[in-house]
Design a protein around this motif. Structure first.
Motif, PDB file in Angstrom:
ATOM      1  N   MET A  33      57.493  39.085  72.653  1.00 56.53           N
ATOM      2  CA  MET A  33      56.805  39.326  71.378  1.00 56.53           C
ATOM      3  C   MET A  33      55.982  38.093  70.983  1.00 56.53           C
ATOM      4  O   MET A  33      56.395  36.962  71.257  1.00 56.53           O
ATOM      5  CB  MET A  33      57.855  39.609  70.299  1.00 56.53           C
ATOM      6  N   LEU A  34      54.862  38.334  70.323  1.00 53.40           N
ATOM      7  CA  LEU A  34      53.993  37.236  69.883  1.00 53.40           C
ATOM      8  C   LEU A  34      54.765  36.296  68.941  1.00 53.40           C
ATOM      9  O   LEU A  34      55.454  36.749  68.025  1.00 53.40           O
ATOM     10  CB  LEU A  34      52.797  37.853  69.149  1.00 53.40           C
ATOM     11  N   LYS A  35      54.668  35.012  69.190  1.00 53.97           N
ATOM     12  CA  LYS A  35      55.329  34.026  68.335  1.00 53.97           C
ATOM     13  C   LYS A  35      54.288  33.429  67.389  1.00 53.97           C
ATOM     14  O   LYS A  35      53.224  32.968  67.841  1.00 53.97           O
ATOM     15  CB  LYS A  35      55.942  32.913  69.179  1.00 53.97           C
ATOM     16  N   PHE A  36      54.607  33.445  66.104  1.00 53.63           N
ATOM     17  CA  PHE A  36      53.678  32.958  65.081  1.00 53.63           C
ATOM     18  C   PHE A  36      54.319  31.757  64.383  1.00 53.63           C
ATOM     19  O   PHE A  36      55.332  31.888  63.705  1.00 53.63           O
ATOM     20  CB  PHE A  36      53.409  34.098  64.088  1.00 53.63           C
ATOM     21  N   TYR A  37      53.729  30.594  64.581  1.00 59.20           N
ATOM     22  CA  TYR A  37      54.233  29.352  63.988  1.00 59.20           C
ATOM     23  C   TYR A  37      53.523  29.157  62.659  1.00 59.20           C
ATOM     24  O   TYR A  37      52.280  29.076  62.632  1.00 59.20           O
ATOM     25  CB  TYR A  37      53.982  28.180  64.945  1.00 59.20           C
ATOM     26  N   TYR A  38      54.298  29.099  61.596  1.00 63.02           N
ATOM     27  CA  TYR A  38      53.665  29.203  60.281  1.00 63.02           C
ATOM     28  C   TYR A  38      54.365  28.357  59.219  1.00 63.02           C
ATOM     29  O   TYR A  38      55.489  27.874  59.401  1.00 63.02           O
ATOM     30  CB  TYR A  38      53.659  30.665  59.836  1.00 63.02           C
ATOM     31  N   SER A  39      53.645  28.214  58.098  1.00 61.21           N
ATOM     32  CA  SER A  39      54.240  27.777  56.830  1.00 61.21           C
ATOM     33  C   SER A  39      53.554  28.636  55.768  1.00 61.21           C
ATOM     34  O   SER A  39      52.733  29.502  56.114  1.00 61.21           O
ATOM     35  CB  SER A  39      53.950  26.285  56.570  1.00 61.21           C
ATOM     36  N   VAL A  90      49.765  23.802  61.390  1.00 61.74           N
ATOM     37  CA  VAL A  90      49.930  25.248  61.480  1.00 61.74           C
ATOM     38  C   VAL A  90      48.679  25.911  60.929  1.00 61.74           C
ATOM     39  O   VAL A  90      48.018  25.330  60.062  1.00 61.74           O
ATOM     40  CB  VAL A  90      51.173  25.726  60.676  1.00 61.74           C
ATOM     41  N   PRO A  91      48.342  27.106  61.467  1.00 61.25           N
ATOM     42  CA  PRO A  91      49.099  27.984  62.345  1.00 61.25           C
ATOM     43  C   PRO A  91      48.831  27.742  63.833  1.00 61.25           C
ATOM     44  O   PRO A  91      47.866  27.082  64.208  1.00 61.25           O
ATOM     45  CB  PRO A  91      48.550  29.368  61.967  1.00 61.25           C
ATOM     46  N   ALA A  92      49.736  28.354  64.637  1.00 61.32           N
ATOM     47  CA  ALA A  92      49.526  28.472  66.080  1.00 61.32           C
ATOM     48  C   ALA A  92      50.244  29.744  66.509  1.00 61.32           C
ATOM     49  O   ALA A  92      51.156  30.207  65.814  1.00 61.32           O
ATOM     50  CB  ALA A  92      50.097  27.261  66.807  1.00 61.32           C
ATOM     51  N   ILE A  93      49.808  30.294  67.627  1.00 65.68           N
ATOM     52  CA  ILE A  93      50.518  31.453  68.182  1.00 65.68           C
ATOM     53  C   ILE A  93      50.735  31.260  69.682  1.00 65.68           C
ATOM     54  O   ILE A  93      49.967  30.555  70.348  1.00 65.68           O
ATOM     55  CB  ILE A  93      49.778  32.808  67.963  1.00 65.68           C
ATOM     56  N   VAL A  94      51.792  31.896  70.177  1.00 66.74           N
ATOM     57  CA  VAL A  94      51.980  32.022  71.626  1.00 66.74           C
ATOM     58  C   VAL A  94      52.097  33.513  71.890  1.00 66.74           C
ATOM     59  O   VAL A  94      52.973  34.195  71.339  1.00 66.74           O
ATOM     60  CB  VAL A  94      53.229  31.263  72.119  1.00 66.74           C
ATOM     61  N   ASP A  95      51.152  34.017  72.679  1.00 67.32           N
ATOM     62  CA  ASP A  95      51.062  35.446  72.947  1.00 67.32           C
ATOM     63  C   ASP A  95      51.074  35.630  74.468  1.00 67.32           C
ATOM     64  O   ASP A  95      50.032  35.487  75.118  1.00 67.32           O
ATOM     65  CB  ASP A  95      49.745  35.966  72.342  1.00 67.32           C
ATOM     66  N   GLY A  96      52.263  35.864  75.034  1.00 66.76           N
ATOM     67  CA  GLY A  96      52.359  35.910  76.501  1.00 66.76           C
ATOM     68  C   GLY A  96      51.997  34.551  77.054  1.00 66.76           C
ATOM     69  O   GLY A  96      52.553  33.535  76.633  1.00 66.76           O
TER      70      GLY A  96
END
Ligand SMILES: N[C@@H](CCC(=O)N[C@@H](CS)C(=O)NCC(=O)O)C(=O)O
Length: 228
Positions: A1-7, A52-58
């Motif tokens: 699943m897509l990981k969403f790094y957030y605040s 932030v933000p950053a995502i890891v998608d696959g």
């Protein structure tokens, strides 16, 4: 699943808006910037810029809110204007305008108005002037258009929403009166269920709220150089 790094800050929240609007499943991973999570090696491997933000998608890792919006829109085919060179040109122009103007000037305005140890009149004037000027350009654009690009709700509107909804913090509550067209768009987007979910995401984790010495060290590392 897509990981969403957030605040709960504005740049992550516009990405949260896209994820919610598109109905993409994601795992929200809190990065508590007041505790210094952004500087941990495991996060720097995802975003070397420590923000932030950053995502890891696959196998794709994407940082910077505007890059993420464009990546997700192109990947899903959602929230883009009709695919013509003219629309593409406008989309890129306004995304870059928000990325290089609205975002940085708003951020610096907030910094010098609310967080700088001294109230520096020159800096406050410079950054509030530029933030106001940029919001004025958006307002003028929206005087004759319901949405920023073409006739549909796109990632540019989400991008604009991210910082504009914080105009009271960036400039002062009274400034809404100067931007009636921008306020109309912000209010329309804020009333969307996806926007409500995006704005509420910060409450799913207990982010630190105190701006104490630990938070200042993490977020304003330039102060360490002054102290040495
Ligand atoms: N250009 C970046 C800016 C990211 C940014 O400044 N993020 C802020 C929150 S809105 C942040 O991580 N601040 C923590 C820090 O500066 O240490 C983007 O649009 O994503």
């Amino acid at each position: 699943m897509l990981k969403f790094y957030y605040s709960g800050a504005p740049n992550p929240t516009k990405v949260a808006l896209f994820l919610e609007e598109a109905g993409l499943p994601y795992e929200a991973i809190p990065i508590d910037t007041r505790k210094g999570d952004q500087h941990k090696p495991e996060f720097l491997a995802i975003n070397p810029n420590a923000k932030v933000p950053a995502i890891v998608d696959g196998d794709a890792t994407v940082f910077d809110s505007n890059a993420i919006l464009l990546y997700l829109a192109e990947k899903t085919g959602k929230f883009l204007p009709p695919n013509t060179p003219a629309n593409r040109g406008e989309l890129l122009s306004w995304l870059m305008f928000v990325a290089t103007g609205v975002g940085p000037y708003s951020g610096q305005s907030v910094h010098f108005r609310h967080y700088a140890p001294e109230k520096l009149a020159y800096a406050i004037n410079r950054y509030t002037f530029e933030a106001e000027r940029h919001f004025g350009i958006l307002d003028k654009r929206l005087a004759s258009k319901r949405y920023m690009v073409a006739e549909t709700y796109t990632i540019v509107d989400m991008d604009v929403w991210g910082w504009s909804r914080l105009i009271p913090t960036v400039l002062g509550e009274e400034f809404w009166a100067k931007f009636p067209n921008l306020k109309r768009l912000v209010d329309e987007i804020s009333a969307r269920p996806a926007a409500m979910r995006a704005a509420a995401l910060k409450d799913k984790h207990k982010f630190k709220t105190e701006m104490d010495d630990e938070a200042k060290r993490a977020m304003f590392p330039q102060n360490l150089r002054l102290a040495s």
